[in-house]
Design a protein around this motif. Structure first.
Motif, short mmCIF file in Angstrom:
data_model
loop_
_atom_site.label_atom_id
_atom_site.label_comp_id
_atom_site.label_asym_id
_atom_site.label_seq_id
_atom_site.Cartn_x
_atom_site.Cartn_y
_atom_site.Cartn_z
N ASP A 289 4.59 -6.72 4.62
CA ASP A 289 4.06 -5.93 4.17
C ASP A 289 4.47 -4.65 5.09
OD1 ASP A 289 1.04 -7.02 4.17
OD2 ASP A 289 0.83 -7.35 7.06
N ALA A 290 6.14 -4.36 3.61
CA ALA A 290 7.24 -3.65 4.09
C ALA A 290 7.34 -2.07 3.73
CB ALA A 290 8.47 -4.39 4.22
N HIS A 291 6.44 -2.58 2.31
CA HIS A 291 7.33 -1.60 0.97
C HIS A 291 6.05 -0.25 1.04
CE1 HIS A 291 9.67 -4.77 -1.41
NE2 HIS A 291 9.17 -4.84 -0.48
N ARG A 326 -4.70 -1.29 0.34
CA ARG A 326 -5.04 -0.14 0.55
C ARG A 326 -4.38 0.93 0.20
NH1 ARG A 326 -8.93 2.58 4.68
NH2 ARG A 326 -7.68 3.88 5.48
N ALA A 327 -3.17 0.48 -0.27
CA ALA A 327 -2.74 1.23 -0.78
C ALA A 327 -2.59 2.50 -1.85
CB ALA A 327 -1.37 0.72 -1.58
N PRO A 328 -3.62 1.95 -2.44
CA PRO A 328 -3.87 3.77 -3.56
C PRO A 328 -4.39 5.21 -2.83
CG PRO A 328 -5.21 1.38 -4.55
CD PRO A 328 -4.55 1.09 -3.43
N PHE A 329 -5.25 4.10 -1.70
CA PHE A 329 -5.39 5.81 -1.01
C PHE A 329 -4.26 6.53 -0.43
CE2 PHE A 329 -9.31 3.14 0.74
CZ PHE A 329 -10.05 2.92 -0.59
N VAL A 360 3.94 -5.51 -2.53
CA VAL A 360 1.75 -4.68 -2.28
C VAL A 360 2.59 -3.77 -1.62
CG1 VAL A 360 0.24 -4.52 -1.71
CG2 VAL A 360 0.67 -7.01 -2.36
N GLN A 361 2.41 -2.78 -1.75
CA GLN A 361 2.53 -0.93 -1.41
C GLN A 361 1.55 -1.21 -0.25
OE1 GLN A 361 1.27 2.84 -2.00
NE2 GLN A 361 2.73 2.67 -4.17
N GLU A 362 1.89 -0.08 0.82
CA GLU A 362 1.38 -0.63 2.21
C GLU A 362 0.88 0.86 2.46
OE1 GLU A 362 -0.80 -2.58 3.09
OE2 GLU A 362 -0.57 -4.48 2.15
N ALA A 363 0.62 0.99 3.93
CA ALA A 363 0.52 2.46 4.24
C ALA A 363 1.76 2.61 5.24
CB ALA A 363 0.02 1.99 5.18
N VAL A 364 2.73 3.67 5.25
CA VAL A 364 3.71 4.03 5.36
C VAL A 364 3.58 5.99 6.29
CG1 VAL A 364 5.92 4.75 5.02
CG2 VAL A 364 5.23 2.70 4.13
N ARG A 365 4.01 5.64 7.17
CA ARG A 365 4.54 7.01 7.58
C ARG A 365 3.46 8.43 6.93
NH1 ARG A 365 9.44 7.72 10.88
NH2 ARG A 365 8.31 9.17 13.41
N GLY A 366 2.52 9.27 6.88
CA GLY A 366 2.23 10.28 6.62
C GLY A 366 1.42 10.13 5.27
N PHE A 367 1.08 8.66 5.27
CA PHE A 367 0.00 7.77 4.27
C PHE A 367 0.51 8.48 2.68
CE2 PHE A 367 -4.25 6.43 2.80
CZ PHE A 367 -3.53 4.85 3.30
N GLY A 368 1.52 8.83 1.88
CA GLY A 368 1.41 9.25 1.04
C GLY A 368 1.56 10.79 0.94
N GLN A 369 1.75 11.68 2.24
CA GLN A 369 1.98 12.82 2.18
C GLN A 369 3.30 12.85 1.36
OE1 GLN A 369 -1.17 15.01 2.94
NE2 GLN A 369 0.24 16.72 1.65
N ALA A 370 4.51 12.98 2.70
CA ALA A 370 5.86 12.85 2.25
C ALA A 370 6.15 12.67 0.65
CB ALA A 370 7.25 11.98 2.99
N PRO A 371 5.44 12.10 -0.17
CA PRO A 371 6.03 11.91 -1.51
C PRO A 371 5.91 13.66 -2.02
CG PRO A 371 5.26 9.72 -1.22
CD PRO A 371 5.35 10.76 0.47
N THR A 372 4.65 13.93 -1.44
CA THR A 372 4.11 14.85 -2.14
C THR A 372 3.92 16.13 -1.75
OG1 THR A 372 1.50 13.65 -2.27
CG2 THR A 372 1.74 15.79 -2.81
#
Lengths: 800, 290
Positions: A289-291, A326-329, A360-372
């Motif tokens: 679940d690394a990515h 859960r990645a698209p969330f 498969v993309q999984e949750a990572v710190r910030g749950f998408g906030q860091a890229p945004t």
């Protein structure tokens, strides 16, 4: 809510107390999955697919099964006949996922068979002997190509690669664009990177046929883990028992572990023996679940000549990899801070998620906030450049003002509190911005490329998972509660229960500090326990930067209930009205100053039913299940209150490099951080420093990169480059506290701090250094060769 | 990540080691294991047997010999780094050694292992190539000698004789005169696999004129390469001299392209580092009293 919350003055909260978990980790006495040995335990190794997409013609395990010590080999056909598909967050029922590939694999490295043997080494030997006959299929790696007409669908049954395509219009976007003086477009890309835990994922499952219960020990950080296991394995909820007293060697999102657990759980039931699956680094990086998110942002921004930013259109295209999960969330969380700390009047946001033949993309710190945040802050830099306005002045012009809180942003979320101007002013002063500029100019005069980067951004924390119903109307989630229990034993000692695992966040320190604060008891005297999932109150695991708010709130409220009970007993003994009595560090004080000691109250509660107020049950115990503050309703009209609390951070970085070798060195790093009331300063400091190191990796080094053949090129630490202590500079942390009016002590989240702004700041500093050449490097990570090659190309064209 | 099964042998002498290697063509030598052991764990290397030479005294010595300094195959890099003999007699190798790995890997990694593995970014291999060290094998009871140029033939591909044992590497001693040496490399992380690495050695006469200059580049192509900068002899190693020599020397340099660094970057970095190495070597030679 009215007026700013007051600063909290605590006896234990915010004080310089040691983190209670640290000694056992430093001394090597943590208890990890690897340390747990069950009698008769079997071990699993995985057979991985070679091609990015291939039809599985035949799997022949006979040679493996013939080896001594090999117990079983299973494939996706067997497993999928016995278990339910894994949870899919979206309403895409034909995008099904099982722990082992069924019929075809969809990325290189995907697990197609599992080998069970007496030892892990034996299982690996046998895994090589499993013969997998396949027929290669077409594949697609790039997110934009996956969207094209006629692209190979990763899931042919689904019909296309599009998992999610939602456009939100918040406010008068077209009108705001029309009335603005100017606009510009930009594209930035966040590369596929992750958090990389020192411990890979591991799980042990053991089926107890007499109790009819599946025991699970796991290195886990997954919301609703036990429920998901039960659903997939077709068990009753109370037939799964997850042991939470297992230390987790790092996560920040990626310890999802559900496919591994369903696989091990199935095998444990089938074989009647405990089964352990601990990923090696290759399994973890290639197919665990690394990515994390991989995202292309196309932004159009409208602004006036004076620097006022009026409106933004943002399209975020996320490469979800081979399955939905859960990645698209992770496209949803940023909706709660889609304008960053700025007063942008209207926003159009198009969230797109596509499948590709990648892991498969999984949750990572910030749950998408860091890229945004990286996209928003790069946008602000570009606007400043375009207008010839100083980057700081442009930000100051657009920041939400301290008197505007609570501030509702166009997407419907209210920011609770903040004083962004104060944090920035402190950083500029304490970080010696003038000196930094002088240093930059001195370096430039010496022929170095030198630049200063800034980033201002938010950390939404403690949320309600409102992105689930917002992005998937079939989902009706409106709570993301957390429970805690405080128990007073017959000797008067205090025990508080946590109902989840921890992966380094210091929850034991958090719970003990909070309960100690409320009860007036030294936190070192407060015992912290972790019951298993069947003995636990409902909770949602430590995700979304929520535990200071949610576990902190639950534990504090349970402790308050203890005080209420103690006062009731004390008042009854004094024949007084409870409303006239008070509590102070165990003692109940009556009108006129009479006191009932803690020992007396405990004695009554535990032994003297006859002295209890009428209708009171014996014992002194309290449970509290905390609802998310502000989490009252489902999203409406595409708007949601996404998170209750908003921490703020401001980064100021000086980067220097030589133009040919182009190795960016972080000469100065200053961060201003405001996460409201800090429960334990050491924990917050550790989070922030680690987050910045993580951001350095994302900006300069780390990428899960695939080649044109669909193979992962960076599947070990040989090529997946993480910053070492040599690459992480000394960081100056400038503290500020704007308490949240919504939480017990004014605390906000800090689990994602540092990471949420450092990529934007470091990238901004590199661009400041590259200004003479007019170069934009729009994709992370920014590799040295990209900088050097771009300078050389610009100079060939006569720049500067 | 567990190794495929293999036998393990710790011979008591070089003779025993050679016998074991000659008897089994699938056997591999274990020296420091800093590359081999991870490769075993990833099953990229699958020897039938490991012959552990780390405790062979005969291979753990650094000796002055007639024509240079002989470094035993099992000499650990940290020992070489602290060797007075190497510091005084082989200044280019001394300059390269601090760039090799990290303290923990140097504590086990060996000089011989680095040569035998033949990684194009290995600093010791580059120093050996520049100085034209002699790589000595024992095979079939005979001593066989290779020059680096003939030994390194591709990325981790060498001319090592089947069943042979690398026993020592003989580095030529510094020439007479005022000698300066320097080594530079660039990577995205300290001591990571370099994108480009360069070493240089120059000799000056009494009035500062260059009488000999050596230059080599590693990490950019399939093998470390020695480059011809003989045109520098007779110059005073001025900026123009160095720039011209480096430009000419790198003209036909083959550079590889990969995820981490482009070929154009490697070439540009190599040129910059080569000039820097020559300059620093010159400055060190100038500091030497004639």
């Amino acid at each position: 809510m009215s007026g700013p919350a007051k600063l909290f003055q605590g006896k234990y909260v915010s004080t310089d107390r040691r983190v209670r978990e640290d000694p056992r980790f430093v001394a090597g006495h943590g208890r990890f999955v690897q340390d747990i040995d069950r009698p008769g335990m079997l071990h699993v190794a995985l057979v991985a697919a070679q091609a990015p997409a291939a039809r599985i013609v035949k799997i022949d395990p006979s040679a493996a099964l013939a080896m001594e010590g090999v117990v079983d080999v299973i494939d996706g056909a067997e497993l999928s006949a016995a278990v339910n598909p894994l949870m899919n967050g979206l309403d895409t029922p034909k995008v099904q996922r099982f722990p082992l590939a069924v019929g075809q694999n969809r990325y290189a490295g995907e697990w197609v068979a599992a080998v069970v043997a007496e030892t892990r080494a034996l299982a690996e030997d046998a895994a090589e002997k499993v013969r997998v006959e396949t027929e290669k299929l077409g594949f697609v790696i790039d997110a934009e190509q996956a969207l094209e007409e006629g692209a190979t669908p990763v899931h042919p049954e689904h019909g296309s690669n599009l998992l999610l395509d939602r456009t939100f219009d918040w406010g008068p976007v077209d009108e705001d664009f029309a009335r603005s003086d100017d606009s510009l477009k930009l594209r930035v890309t966040w590369g596929r990177n992750s958090t990389v835990p020192i411990e890979t994922f591991g799980v042990i499952c053991e089926w107890n046929a007499w109790e009819k219960v599946l025991d699970v020990w796991a290195s886990i950080q997954m919301p609703k883990y036990a429920d998901q296991i039960a659903r997939a394995l077709k068990l009753h909820g109370n037939e799964v028992r997850v042991h939470y007293d297992v230390d987790v060697g790092g996560s920040y999102g990626v310890k999802r572990g559900i496919k591994q657990t369903v696989l091990a759980g199935y095998l444990a039931r089938k074989l009647g023996r405990p089964v352990r699956l601990i990923e090696d680094r290759l399994e973890n990086m290639r197919s665990g679940d690394a990515h994390g998110p991989e995202r292309i942002f196309d932004i159009e921004v409208a602004f006036d000549r004076d620097g006022t930013v009026n409106a933004m259109r943002m399209r975020a295209l996320d490469n979800a990899g081979a399955y939905a999960g859960r990645a698209p969330f992770q496209l949803g969380k940023p909706i709660g801070a889609i304008v960053g700390p700025y007063r942008i009047n209207s926003v159009q946001y198009r969230a797109m998620s596509v499948t590709t033949n990648k892991a498969v993309q999984e949750a990572v710190r910030g749950f998408g906030q860091a890229p945004t945040n990286y996209a928003i802050e790069t946008m602000m830099d570009r606007v400043a450049d375009h207008l010839g306005i100083d980057r700081l002045d442009l930000r100051q012009k657009n920041l939400i003002r301290p008197d505007e809180f609570p501030y509702e942003i166009p997407s419907g979320s209210k920011y609770d509190s903040g004083d962004y101007q104060a944090v920035i002013a402190k950083v500029l002063e304490q970080g010696d911005y003038d000196g930094m500029r002088a240093e930059r100019d001195r370096l430039r005069a010496e022929g170095m490329c030198a630049g200063i980067g800034v980033a201002a951004c938010l950390e939404p924390s403690g949320g309600n998972s409102s992105f689930e119903p917002l992005l998937n109307p079939a989902n009706r989630t409106s709570t993301w509660m957390e429970g805690s229990r405080v128990n007073i034993d017959a000797l008067g000692d205090v025990t508080v229960a946590i109902h989840t695992t921890s992966s380094g966040q210091g929850h034991e320190t958090l719970a003990a500090t909070v309960v100690g604060e409320v009860l007036g008891v030294d936190p070192d005297r407060v015992r912290v326990v972790r019951p298993d999932s069947l003995g636990s109150l409902p909770g949602n695991s430590p995700v979304g930067s929520r535990m200071a708010i949610m576990l902190g709130g639950a534990a504090a409220n349970a402790a308050r209930d203890i005080i209420r009970q103690a006062i009731a007993i004390g008042a009854h003994l004094m024949d007084a009205d409870p409303g006239d009595c008070s509590y102070d560090s165990g003692t109940v004080i009556g009108p006129g100053g009479a006191e009932i000691a803690w020992t007396e109250i405990v004695d009554v509660a535990h032994r003297r039913f006859h002295d209890l107020p009428k209708g009171t049950n014996p014992g002194l115990t309290a449970s509290f299940i905390q609802q998310v503050p502000t989490g009252e309703t489902l999203p409406k009209d595409g708007k949601a209150q996404m998170y209750p609390c908003y921490s703020f951070e401001f980064h100021l970085v000086l980067v220097a490099f030589a133009p040919v070798l182009a190795k960016p060195e972080l000469r100065r790093y200053v961060i201003g951080h405001d996460c409201g009331t800090v429960i334990n300063p050491h924990i917050v400091k550790g989070m922030t420093l680690g987050g910045i190191a993580h951001g350095i990796g994302a900006t300069l080094l780390e990428e899960f990169a695939y080649d044109g053949e669909g193979q992962l090129m960076t599947q070990s630490f040989l090529d997946y480059l993480m910053p070492s202590s040599h690459e992480v500079p000394e960081v100056q942390i400038v503290k500020h506290c704007t308490p949240s009016p919504l939480t017990e002590f004014g605390q906000k989240g800090s689990g994602e701090s540092g990471y949420l702004g450092s990529p934007a700041a470091i990238s901004g500093a590199i661009h400041d250094a590259l200004k003479p050449w007019g170069i934009h490097l729009n994709k992370l990570p920014i590799r040295m060769a990209a900088i050097s090659d771009a300078i050389a190309a610009a100079e060939e064209k006569g720049h500067p | 990540m567990k190794a495929a099964p293999f036998d393990y042998l710790r011979p008591g002498s070089v003779g025993e080691a050679c016998e074991a290697l000659a008897a089994d063509m699938e056997a591999r030598v274990l020296a420091g294991g800093q590359t081999l052991v991870p490769m075993l764990a990833m099953r990229l290397s699958r020897p039938s047997r490991l012959v552990d030479i780390t405790r062979l005294e005969e291979l753990s010595r650094i000796d002055r010999v007639e024509d240079g300094v002989a470094i035993g195959a099992a000499v650990r890099q940290c020992i070489a780094l602290r060797s007075d003999i190497i510091a005084s007699d082989v200044p280019l190798l001394a300059a390269a050694l601090p760039h090799v790995g990290h303290p923990p890997t140097r504590a086990r990694g060996t000089v011989g292992g680095s040569i035998a593995h033949g990684d194009p970014s290995a600093e010791i291999a580059l120093a050996a190539t520049i100085l034209d060290a002699r790589i000595m094998f024992l095979a079939d009871g005979e001593e066989e000698e290779f020059s680096p140029e003939e030994f390194f033939i591709g990325p981790t591909v060498t001319m090592a004789p089947l069943g042979g044992l690398l026993t020592r590497v003989v580095f030529p001693s510094r020439p007479s005169g005022r000698v300066g040496a320097a080594f530079h490399e660039i990577a995205s992380r300290r001591s990571d696999y370099a994108f480009a690495s360069t070493g240089a050695q120059v000799v000056l006469d009494g009035d500062g004129t260059c009488t000999d200059a050596l230059l080599g580049v590693g990490s950019v192509g399939d093998t470390p390469v020695a480059l011809d900068v003989s045109a520098l002899a007779g110059t005073r190693l001025g900026e123009e001299d160095i720039r011209g020599a480096v430009e000419a020397a790198l003209e036909d340099l083959d550079c590889v392209d990969d995820l981490h660094a482009t070929a154009t970057y490697r070439r540009r970095a190599a040129a910059q580092l080569a000039a820097q190495s020559l300059r620093n070597a010159r400055d060190r030679a100038v500091e030497e009293t004639a």
